[in-house]
Every structure is written in C-alpha cells, then in structure tokens.
Design a protein around this motif. Sequence first.
Motif, PDB file in Angstrom:
ATOM      1  N   ILE A  73       0.839  -1.204   0.000  1.00  0.00           N
ATOM      2  CA  ILE A  73       0.000   0.000   0.000  1.00  0.00           C
ATOM      3  C   ILE A  73       0.871   1.251   0.000  1.00  0.00           C
ATOM      4  O   ILE A  73       0.644   2.191  -0.772  1.00  0.00           O
ATOM      5  CB  ILE A  73      -0.967  -0.001   1.206  1.00  0.00           C
ATOM      6  CG1 ILE A  73      -2.011  -1.100   1.012  1.00  0.00           C
ATOM      7  CG2 ILE A  73      -1.640   1.360   1.374  1.00  0.00           C
ATOM      8  CD1 ILE A  73      -2.934  -1.286   2.187  1.00  0.00           C
ATOM      9  N   ALA A  74       1.922   1.246   0.851  1.00  0.00           N
ATOM     10  CA  ALA A  74       2.810   2.409   0.901  1.00  0.00           C
ATOM     11  C   ALA A  74       3.444   2.649  -0.456  1.00  0.00           C
ATOM     12  O   ALA A  74       3.548   3.788  -0.926  1.00  0.00           O
ATOM     13  CB  ALA A  74       3.886   2.213   1.972  1.00  0.00           C
ATOM     14  N   GLY A  75       3.858   1.550  -1.108  1.00  0.00           N
ATOM     15  CA  GLY A  75       4.477   1.677  -2.438  1.00  0.00           C
ATOM     16  C   GLY A  75       3.494   2.227  -3.450  1.00  0.00           C
ATOM     17  O   GLY A  75       3.819   3.149  -4.218  1.00  0.00           O
ATOM     18  N   LEU A  76       2.254   1.695  -3.438  1.00  0.00           N
ATOM     19  CA  LEU A  76       1.233   2.167  -4.388  1.00  0.00           C
ATOM     20  C   LEU A  76       0.931   3.649  -4.158  1.00  0.00           C
ATOM     21  O   LEU A  76       0.860   4.432  -5.109  1.00  0.00           O
ATOM     22  CB  LEU A  76      -0.054   1.355  -4.220  1.00  0.00           C
ATOM     23  CG  LEU A  76      -0.072  -0.017  -4.895  1.00  0.00           C
ATOM     24  CD1 LEU A  76      -1.316  -0.800  -4.465  1.00  0.00           C
ATOM     25  CD2 LEU A  76      -0.045   0.142  -6.416  1.00  0.00           C
ATOM     26  N   VAL A  77       0.767   3.999  -2.868  1.00  0.00           N
ATOM     27  CA  VAL A  77       0.466   5.398  -2.547  1.00  0.00           C
ATOM     28  C   VAL A  77       1.592   6.294  -3.043  1.00  0.00           C
ATOM     29  O   VAL A  77       1.358   7.358  -3.632  1.00  0.00           O
ATOM     30  CB  VAL A  77       0.254   5.578  -1.022  1.00  0.00           C
ATOM     31  CG1 VAL A  77       0.213   7.058  -0.647  1.00  0.00           C
ATOM     32  CG2 VAL A  77      -1.030   4.885  -0.589  1.00  0.00           C
ATOM     33  N   THR A  78       2.833   5.840  -2.841  1.00  0.00           N
ATOM     34  CA  THR A  78       3.981   6.645  -3.261  1.00  0.00           C
ATOM     35  C   THR A  78       3.976   6.852  -4.770  1.00  0.00           C
ATOM     36  O   THR A  78       4.159   7.972  -5.266  1.00  0.00           O
ATOM     37  CB  THR A  78       5.297   5.962  -2.830  1.00  0.00           C
ATOM     38  OG1 THR A  78       5.239   5.700  -1.444  1.00  0.00           O
ATOM     39  CG2 THR A  78       6.492   6.843  -3.133  1.00  0.00           C
ATOM     40  N   VAL A  79       3.747   5.764  -5.510  1.00  0.00           N
ATOM     41  CA  VAL A  79       3.764   5.856  -6.979  1.00  0.00           C
ATOM     42  C   VAL A  79       2.648   6.768  -7.471  1.00  0.00           C
ATOM     43  O   VAL A  79       2.867   7.634  -8.331  1.00  0.00           O
ATOM     44  CB  VAL A  79       3.641   4.444  -7.593  1.00  0.00           C
ATOM     45  CG1 VAL A  79       3.390   4.540  -9.094  1.00  0.00           C
ATOM     46  CG2 VAL A  79       4.896   3.642  -7.314  1.00  0.00           C
ATOM     47  N   ILE A  80       1.431   6.589  -6.884  1.00  0.00           N
ATOM     48  CA  ILE A  80       0.307   7.420  -7.333  1.00  0.00           C
ATOM     49  C   ILE A  80       0.582   8.895  -6.989  1.00  0.00           C
ATOM     50  O   ILE A  80       0.359   9.791  -7.807  1.00  0.00           O
ATOM     51  CB  ILE A  80      -1.019   6.953  -6.692  1.00  0.00           C
ATOM     52  CG1 ILE A  80      -1.327   5.525  -7.147  1.00  0.00           C
ATOM     53  CG2 ILE A  80      -2.162   7.883  -7.074  1.00  0.00           C
ATOM     54  CD1 ILE A  80      -2.450   4.861  -6.366  1.00  0.00           C
ATOM     55  N   CYS A  81       1.081   9.129  -5.773  1.00  0.00           N
ATOM     56  CA  CYS A  81       1.383  10.506  -5.361  1.00  0.00           C
ATOM     57  C   CYS A  81       2.403  11.125  -6.316  1.00  0.00           C
ATOM     58  O   CYS A  81       2.265  12.270  -6.733  1.00  0.00           O
ATOM     59  CB  CYS A  81       1.953  10.537  -3.945  1.00  0.00           C
ATOM     60  SG  CYS A  81       0.697  10.491  -2.669  1.00  0.00           S
ATOM     61  N   LEU A  82       3.430  10.354  -6.676  1.00  0.00           N
ATOM     62  CA  LEU A  82       4.473  10.873  -7.560  1.00  0.00           C
ATOM     63  C   LEU A  82       3.873  11.251  -8.911  1.00  0.00           C
ATOM     64  O   LEU A  82       4.134  12.334  -9.443  1.00  0.00           O
ATOM     65  CB  LEU A  82       5.582   9.833  -7.730  1.00  0.00           C
ATOM     66  CG  LEU A  82       6.755  10.242  -8.612  1.00  0.00           C
ATOM     67  CD1 LEU A  82       7.431  11.482  -8.039  1.00  0.00           C
ATOM     68  CD2 LEU A  82       7.768   9.101  -8.732  1.00  0.00           C
ATOM     69  N   LEU A  84       0.863  12.040  -9.576  1.00  0.00           N
ATOM     70  CA  LEU A  84      -0.016  13.218  -9.479  1.00  0.00           C
ATOM     71  C   LEU A  84       0.777  14.481  -9.174  1.00  0.00           C
ATOM     72  O   LEU A  84       0.468  15.569  -9.680  1.00  0.00           O
ATOM     73  CB  LEU A  84      -1.061  13.007  -8.383  1.00  0.00           C
ATOM     74  CG  LEU A  84      -2.134  11.946  -8.639  1.00  0.00           C
ATOM     75  CD1 LEU A  84      -2.994  11.792  -7.400  1.00  0.00           C
ATOM     76  CD2 LEU A  84      -2.990  12.327  -9.841  1.00  0.00           C
ATOM     77  N   ALA A  85       1.822  14.340  -8.335  1.00  0.00           N
ATOM     78  CA  ALA A  85       2.486  15.530  -7.789  1.00  0.00           C
ATOM     79  C   ALA A  85       3.474  16.151  -8.764  1.00  0.00           C
ATOM     80  O   ALA A  85       3.602  17.375  -8.830  1.00  0.00           O
ATOM     81  CB  ALA A  85       3.203  15.170  -6.484  1.00  0.00           C
ATOM     82  N   TYR A  86       4.175  15.324  -9.549  1.00  0.00           N
ATOM     83  CA  TYR A  86       5.216  15.891 -10.412  1.00  0.00           C
ATOM     84  C   TYR A  86       4.659  16.933 -11.388  1.00  0.00           C
ATOM     85  O   TYR A  86       5.172  18.048 -11.466  1.00  0.00           O
ATOM     86  CB  TYR A  86       5.998  14.803 -11.154  1.00  0.00           C
ATOM     87  CG  TYR A  86       7.367  15.300 -11.578  1.00  0.00           C
ATOM     88  CD1 TYR A  86       8.497  14.940 -10.882  1.00  0.00           C
ATOM     89  CD2 TYR A  86       7.504  16.176 -12.653  1.00  0.00           C
ATOM     90  CE1 TYR A  86       9.747  15.419 -11.238  1.00  0.00           C
ATOM     91  CE2 TYR A  86       8.745  16.671 -13.016  1.00  0.00           C
ATOM     92  CZ  TYR A  86       9.864  16.290 -12.312  1.00  0.00           C
ATOM     93  OH  TYR A  86      11.086  16.775 -12.650  1.00  0.00           O
ATOM     94  N   VAL A 162      -4.338  12.698   1.342  1.00  0.00           N
ATOM     95  CA  VAL A 162      -3.652  13.286   2.493  1.00  0.00           C
ATOM     96  C   VAL A 162      -2.178  13.543   2.171  1.00  0.00           C
ATOM     97  O   VAL A 162      -1.593  14.535   2.591  1.00  0.00           O
ATOM     98  CB  VAL A 162      -3.767  12.349   3.717  1.00  0.00           C
ATOM     99  CG1 VAL A 162      -2.916  12.875   4.869  1.00  0.00           C
ATOM    100  CG2 VAL A 162      -5.229  12.238   4.150  1.00  0.00           C
ATOM    101  N   LEU A 163      -1.574  12.658   1.398  1.00  0.00           N
ATOM    102  CA  LEU A 163      -0.112  12.674   1.271  1.00  0.00           C
ATOM    103  C   LEU A 163       0.429  13.414   0.055  1.00  0.00           C
ATOM    104  O   LEU A 163       1.628  13.685  -0.025  1.00  0.00           O
ATOM    105  CB  LEU A 163       0.411  11.234   1.273  1.00  0.00           C
ATOM    106  CG  LEU A 163       0.240  10.540   2.631  1.00  0.00           C
ATOM    107  CD1 LEU A 163       0.569   9.065   2.531  1.00  0.00           C
ATOM    108  CD2 LEU A 163       1.117  11.201   3.682  1.00  0.00           C
ATOM    109  N   VAL A 164      -0.432  13.745  -0.895  1.00  0.00           N
ATOM    110  CA  VAL A 164       0.066  14.407  -2.114  1.00  0.00           C
ATOM    111  C   VAL A 164       0.898  15.673  -1.823  1.00  0.00           C
ATOM    112  O   VAL A 164       1.954  15.858  -2.414  1.00  0.00           O
ATOM    113  CB  VAL A 164      -1.087  14.686  -3.099  1.00  0.00           C
ATOM    114  CG1 VAL A 164      -0.871  15.966  -3.878  1.00  0.00           C
ATOM    115  CG2 VAL A 164      -1.201  13.533  -4.074  1.00  0.00           C
ATOM    116  N   PRO A 165       0.472  16.533  -0.892  1.00  0.00           N
ATOM    117  CA  PRO A 165       1.292  17.731  -0.640  1.00  0.00           C
ATOM    118  C   PRO A 165       2.720  17.394  -0.206  1.00  0.00           C
ATOM    119  O   PRO A 165       3.653  18.096  -0.563  1.00  0.00           O
ATOM    120  CB  PRO A 165       0.553  18.452   0.489  1.00  0.00           C
ATOM    121  CG  PRO A 165      -0.839  17.947   0.408  1.00  0.00           C
ATOM    122  CD  PRO A 165      -0.756  16.550  -0.094  1.00  0.00           C
TER     123      PRO A 165
END
Lengths: 285, 350
Positions: A73-82, A84-86, A162-165
């Motif tokens: 889950i942490a890995g998926l969240v990280t990839v999705i956040c990246l 979206l965020a870049y 929550v984590l995107v910022p």
Amino acid sequence: MSSPAADRASPARRRELALLLLGLPALLLLGVLFAWPVLRLLSMSVADGTLHQLERVVLDELYVQVLFESLKIAGLVTVICLALAYPVALWLTKAGRIGLTLGMFALLLPFWTSVLVRTYAWMVLLGRSGVINRMLRDLGIIEYPLPLLHNLGGVLIGMVHVLVPYMVFPIYAALLRIDPDLPRAAEGLGASRWAIFRRVILPLSLPGVAAGCALVFVLSLGFFITPALLGGGQVMMIAMLIEQQVRELLDWPFAAALSAVLLAVTLVVYAAIGRLTKGARLASP
Amino acid sequence: MRLEVSGIVKRFGGVTALNGVDLAVEEGEFLTILGPSGSGKTTLLKSVAGFEVPDEGVVRLGDQDVTMAPARHRNVGMVFQNYALFPHLTVAENLAFPLQMRSVGKAEIARRVKEALALVELDAFAERLPRQLSGGQQQRVALARAIIFGPALLLLDEPFGALDRKLRESLQLEVRRLQRRLRLTTLFITHDQEEALIMSDRIAVMDKGRIQQLGTPSEVYDFPVSRFVADFIGESNLIEGTAQGTEVYVPGFGALTLPQAPASGPVTLLLRPEALRLGAEAQAAPCRAQATVLETVFLGLSVKLRLRPEGGPDLLARLPLRPSDPPPAPDGATVTIGFAPGDIHVVPRG
C-alpha cells in the motif's frame, strides 16, 4: 580576567555553546517525550529476556502478510502521489502569480485540515449511498452502487489525498532550485521541449523526487486513521495491527515487537533512498 | 554566417528595452555590444538567440529570416554569463549534448568531443563534473560546448565577468585567437569597455535601447559621436567651451583655433588624460594654463594626476612612468599644462 589565548578561542566556543543552548529545549522535549518512550516501548519487546516476541512477528504468516500488505500500500500510494504531484509541481514553477497563489491555497488548505475530518469527508463522498454513487445513479449511469469504500481503492484514494502535498513540496523546491539558464542553454543547443525535460529538468529534480518519495512512503507505512476508516476492516496495515494488540488484546510486548519491525523497515527505507540519491550523480547547489 | 538585425523594438510593459536597433555582423567578424546595465544589450542578445521575440523588426541569419524561429532551430552557440553547464553531466557529456540533439552518431560524437577538448586544452578533464573545475576551466567548457556543433553564430554574454583579472586577460586573448582561427561570426556582450577595446573588430555602443555609435575600437575611442560614448569609453576630460567661427574659447586656457569650425555656441571638447601635456612638454603647446596638482595616483605603468587649472574645470592627466622616474610633481605644486588642437575632439551635441 581570562588569558589572551582563551579570549582568542572563545568566539568559536561561545558560538558552539550558544547553538547548544538554542537547541537544548527541543532536544530535551524530544528526549523526554519521544526517544525515552520509544526506547521503553521497544525494550518491552525483549522484556522477557528472549527474542520470542520478535520471532512471533517474523514466523507467523499472518503478520508477515500484513507487513507486506503495508509495504504494498505504501508503495502504491507513493507511486500514485508521484504521478499526481510531479506535473503539479512543474506547473507551479511555470504558473504566474495568481496561478501560484491558487495552487498553493489548494494544496495547503487540505494540508492543514485534520486527517480525521478529511477521512470522514471521503466516507461521505464514497459511501454506498454517498454523493458519488447517488449522483451516478440519478444520472442513470449505474443501477447498483459501486463499491468505492471499504476496499483497497478507497484506502488508496484517502491516503493519496492526504499525502500528495508531501510529494509536491519537495519536488517543487527542487525544481525552483534549477538555474533557469540551464533549460535555456539546452534549448539553444538544439533540445526539444521533451529533451529539455528528459535530459535536464528531470535529472536535476531527482533529489526532490527522492525526498518526496521517502516522506510519503514512510508516512504511508505508519498510516492508521485513513486505512482504518476507509478500509472498513477489509484492509489491514501494520499500524492497525499494533493498535489492535494494544487496545483489544492488551498484548503490549507483541505490539512493541511490531513497532520495532515498523521502525526498522522505516529506517531501512530512509537509508536506501539516501544511498540512491548519493549514488546518482546529482547536482549539489 | 552573417547576422543582420533591423528595426528591432522590444517593450516590457511600459519600458522600451530596444528602441529600433539596426546592426550587421559580417561573416567571421567579432562585434561587441558595449553598454551599461539597462541599455538593452541583453535583450538584443536574447532576441538574436531566440529567447525573446521582438515586437517589431527582423533578425536575419545568412539569408534566412529567423525572427520567429525557436532557439533550438537557429543553430546559434551561446556562452552564458554563469556558463550554464549541466551540473549533472560530465565535461564530455556536456560537450556531447548538442551533438546528441542533432542525432550525430556515437563514434562521430566521441571524435568531436575529443577534438573540442583538445581545442580548449582540457583533454584530461573529460570525466570531471563542472563543479570539480575552476572558473576558467568551466568557461572553456562552455565555449567548447557552444562551438562543437559548428554554429552559424557565436554569442558571448559577459562570459569573463566572474573571473579574476589575470585569468580574464589570458582567456580574452584565447577566445580571440580561437574566434579568428575558426572564423566564427561572433556577437559579444559586455559592459566592460576595456574588454571591448581589446577583443573587438567593431564595437557598437548601446544606451537607452539604441546603438549610439558603431565603429572600430579606435574610432569609438578617438572620435566618440556623443558625450555618452566619450564618457563611457576610456577615461575622459569633457570640457565645456564656447565656439565662434574656428575659435573655441576654453575656460582657463583662452582661445584655441580648430582646423574645422564647429557650430557656434557651446561645445563639448574631449581631451583624453594621456593627451594632456605637462611641464616642459606643455610649454610648446598652443593652449596652456597653470594648474595645481590636487592628487597623484600611482598605477604602476603610469601615474594619474588630478589637476585644477586657474579658472578652469578639474582635469585628469595620465603620464607614462618608467621604473626609475620620480613622480612628476608633488601634490599642491603648480605646473604648466597644455594641449594642441590635434589632441582634442569636438564631441557632437545631442
């Protein structure tokens, strides 16, 4: 009266002392309220003089599975956040004053809102008779409500939100640090817009990407409220397991062992990202 | 390739950065744009490089109109003020970059990178990162990167500003030799008049978004067309006088007969400090005055004096100095100073 030699040495030493004094309150606070309790907790896992509790974590398939689920889950969240965020960070560097203000506002407002409030808001949106399902049904697009909540998808949506910022800001800062003459120079040397991004902007922003990924991954790993509420018992993360041990089973030593494993994994991730960033030839300002 | 800009106008909000600039750089020529900050020289450079689109006017490279062409299609090499080397790429990778963008083959890239490194004498530094190089070495890498792809035009944006004086001088001559050898059409931007005089075939002096004067270094030095140019290039004594026919009345010096009559009325005369004569030499000069030495500045090769002639404006004099020479006159002494009509240049008004 002090000797001339002592006087000569004193400015540097006085500076050191001043720095120490300035840092002291924070160090004390951390020591008393953080380091000490953590050490106490961790020591509980080996309180009976054996590594039995830690063995339980590693040998029981269920707990290992939860650990892997958490990492996944942490890995998926990280990839999705990246993902979206870049683009957002890149857009912020190119946005005008109004765009930047609006963008920052949009990022910071939820950032400063309680995670609990935001998680409940997602429950209202994603629930069986939530806003989204009702709207889709009213529009006749679906007949039966979509399962948006109480599954992995729901947890991911809530956590990413929550984590995107935490991903946007380090990348944005790294992009801002790039000398604007560099993309200009690349263009003058014949680079297309894509080549400028691929060969200049992206590699120079990697320190920010690494920092963002580390932050988001580690925060995700310890996430509790959002997976607990949006997962509805269908998704189990290690922090929820620890909470269960402490609150329901009152098995503090085992909770301590789980915490130790979580802490160890977190430190390993930090170290690995640190090594990766140092290994890659990255520009230091 | 020949560069020609004509009628370039560029405004930023209410500020006119370029106000009708016409300029041609001939093939193989080294032309310098010299001007103070805010004169528009950087905007002109950007318009030529393709980083700025002028509001009016045309930029021509060879026989092509490139006014609207993006920078990457102009084939122009540029050395930036801070060099803009890619910090994450080695020297060799920096040099390979423009060739890769042109899809040059690997073997060919390796050959040309080697050649370029030899050209700037950095053979041993191919695998270094820019931050592991000294300022002068970085500057040479930037130059090599700007010429490795055989650009139609070379642009230099104050590339010597960050270097110490000694290194600057040797690099200036190195760049000049290289430019001559490769016959590179070069447009050089600087605010340093000394640098401009040393390096250029021609100098365009810019101010307020316009070219004030265009000429060889000796033309702009000896025959400035305006007070601004006279003041900006070199050290100068600008003396206000009054002309009547071929006679010019200079306060403190009396009347002076000029070979050519300026317009009657007030005139500005340029007298370079090295043209002002002192002591015995001044006795024979047609225009003389007694002056008090206010200040003496020792400069090694020469000595600079600030003088106050009776009834006239303060003047600067610069006298060559050999190692054993005593100072020409102590502070406070009274000396004879003078000049001849050939020593001065009447600066046009306006």
